[in-house]
Enzyme design. Structure first.
Site, PDB file in Angstrom:
ATOM      1  N   ASP A   1       0.832  -1.190   0.000  1.00 20.05           N
ATOM      2  CA  ASP A   1       0.000   0.000   0.000  1.00 20.05           C
ATOM      3  C   ASP A   1       0.865   1.238   0.000  1.00 20.05           C
ATOM      4  O   ASP A   1       0.554   2.231  -0.638  1.00 20.05           O
ATOM      5  CB  ASP A   1      -0.965  -0.045   1.179  1.00 20.05           C
TER       6      ASP A   1
ATOM      7  N   ASN B   1       1.630  -2.769   4.325  1.00 26.00           N
ATOM      8  CA  ASN B   1       0.739  -3.621   3.547  1.00 26.00           C
ATOM      9  C   ASN B   1      -0.224  -4.300   4.509  1.00 26.00           C
ATOM     10  O   ASN B   1      -0.100  -4.164   5.726  1.00 26.00           O
ATOM     11  CB  ASN B   1       1.555  -4.652   2.748  1.00 26.00           C
ATOM     12  N   LYS B   2      -1.169  -5.023   3.972  1.00 24.65           N
ATOM     13  CA  LYS B   2      -2.196  -5.678   4.773  1.00 24.65           C
ATOM     14  C   LYS B   2      -1.568  -6.411   5.961  1.00 24.65           C
ATOM     15  O   LYS B   2      -0.566  -7.114   5.796  1.00 24.65           O
ATOM     16  CB  LYS B   2      -2.957  -6.677   3.900  1.00 24.65           C
TER      17      LYS B   2
END
Lengths: 293, 293
Positions: A201, A211-212
């Protein structure tokens, strides 16, 4: 529709979207700006420009963890700032076209980044990945299109949003043999993969990866099993600031379906930060940058 | 009830039990053996002994990942092998009493192990743990009973069985302030803990830990954040063999609710193995053994 309502609704759609990746959200914001450029109130160019820039700023900060939303909208604002139209209609068209052009540039960058990442895989590759990434999917699509070799992937579900289900379905749909696992199985199954590959991201100034949540676990597991861990994303996701003070989106705790008890506090943090030292290489549209040895 | 049916049903109950820890299962097996000792067919001691030992062997291998089930039942079999009763009824009683005594010894060992683990915590401790462990719960209960200091814990849900929900509820019920997270958040939240503490289903000869899948991720996260990772369990869980060839229970893949697609294979492995090098110390009823520096 009145201006304020249009802006509020489009901003809220970004806030509420749990499924789209950061680049998709950025492009969605640019589409909103293009539409708003054509329809917003404004008696003259100065008035319309002020409205466009104000709306851009609202969208830019809608999802603070998502760098491309900030970066692409900022780039558009810079262009709109300088736009000189012959009349209001020409100005509106030019502002809308600038947004569309940035959308296209973002898509091209993803395709080019994925093309570089595809060179990391061969017929023996088993790629382990976490959550949903349109960039990782693009890597598989390009290899599939060239029918170079069979594709194998291990995909974790990514609680609580279960974005991994969509990733698994999309990868399976183009012929990838997908092993589907829980996030808790990422350690065990990293031992069955040859390479870890994730989207991002945001990539911070030192190369750390937002990121996730769970990506950091995968990176540690890859390191522990001695397989490389690559991050692939377009350069619009790189930002010049550091992890300290970086705000990680937190989602409604109700999504965790925790036991109800006064002493229990559920926490639903959407992202984690993978330290740069766990990253083997960063892939963007400009190529692959390996970590210093 | 006929012998075969009794044995089949009691063995199946062990196979199907997703909730109980390994020691609970072992004690459940001993209860089954005690009951069977009182009720099984058998015209004389020799006949009854043979039936008891055969049933014990069936139970022993019902859950191959769970060492105490093997260890405790084996210890009982060794005793039954040597039992000399005056008559069949006395033999039955002695066999049942031996099973009950081993149950009690197992419970005492858990309490004593937890007592040692409790000395690792102080008023500043924030314990991060994964899944359900009656031994970890016992640690908190002992500290709570002495009202030494407030208790704080971070508990992950442990997909797909969500055993972490029961752990969170039990800890909250005795006054622990519990932060409830997804398994994917274990990396991020290890940074907010001072100590990682888990139970174990089996500890292998080299100190590697077989426990609920995701434990290995927590151990890596603890190491990466510089907090200690302790394993607490009674010594019945220690086995003399190594990871190679150790069979990890796999549960029905339907529990993952994976997308249905010919190319998607869900895998629901119940355990993972945390290498001994990631363990700071092993706690049993005999004390705390620290890893070699």
């Amino acid at each position: 529709m009145d201006d304020a309502k249009f802006r509020r609704e489009h901003r809220q759609a970004l806030v509420d979207d749990r499924v789209s990746g950061a680049s998709q959200l950025a492009r969605q914001a640019l589409e909103s700006l293009a539409e708003y450029a054509g329809s917003c109130a404004g008696n003259d160019i100065t008035d319309a420009r002020a409205r466009l820039l104000a709306f851009a700023e609202e969208l830019q900060y809608a999802r603070p963890s998502m760098a491309p939303l900030y970066n692409l909208v900022q780039r558009w604002s810079d262009q709109v700032e300088r736009l000189r139209g012959d009349d209001l209609d020409a100005f509106r068209r030019a502002a809308a076209e600038a947004a569309e052009a940035l959308c296209d540039a973002s898509i091209t960058a993803v395709v080019d980044a994925a093309g570089h990442a595809a060179t990391l895989l061969d017929e023996h590759s088993v790629v382990i990945t976490h959550s949903l990434s349109s960039t990782v999917l693009e890597v598989f699509k390009q290899i599939h299109a060239r029918q170079r070799h069979p594709l194998r992937a291990i995909v974790s579900e990514s609680r609580p949003g279960m974005e991994g289900r969509d990733q698994a379905r999309a990868l399976a749909g183009i012929g990838t043999a997908v092993t589907y696992i829980t996030d808790a199985e990422l350690g065990l199954f990293s031992g069955k993969a040859t390479l870890a590959l994730v989207g991002a991201d945001t990539v911070l100034a030192d190369g750390s990866v937002v990121n996730k949540v769970g990506t950091y676990l995968l990176a540690m597991a890859a390191r522990d099993h001695g397989i490389p861990f690559y991050v692939c994303c377009e350069s619009f996701k790189h930002v010049p600031f550091h992890a300290a003070g970086f705000e990680l989106d937190e989602m409604p705790p109700g999504e965790l379906d925790a036991p109800r008890h006064a002493n229990i506090t559920p926490r639903n943090v959407f992202f984690d930060i993978t330290p740069a030292r766990l990253v083997t290489g960063w892939v963007t549209e400009t190529g692959i940058r390996a970590a210093a040895q």
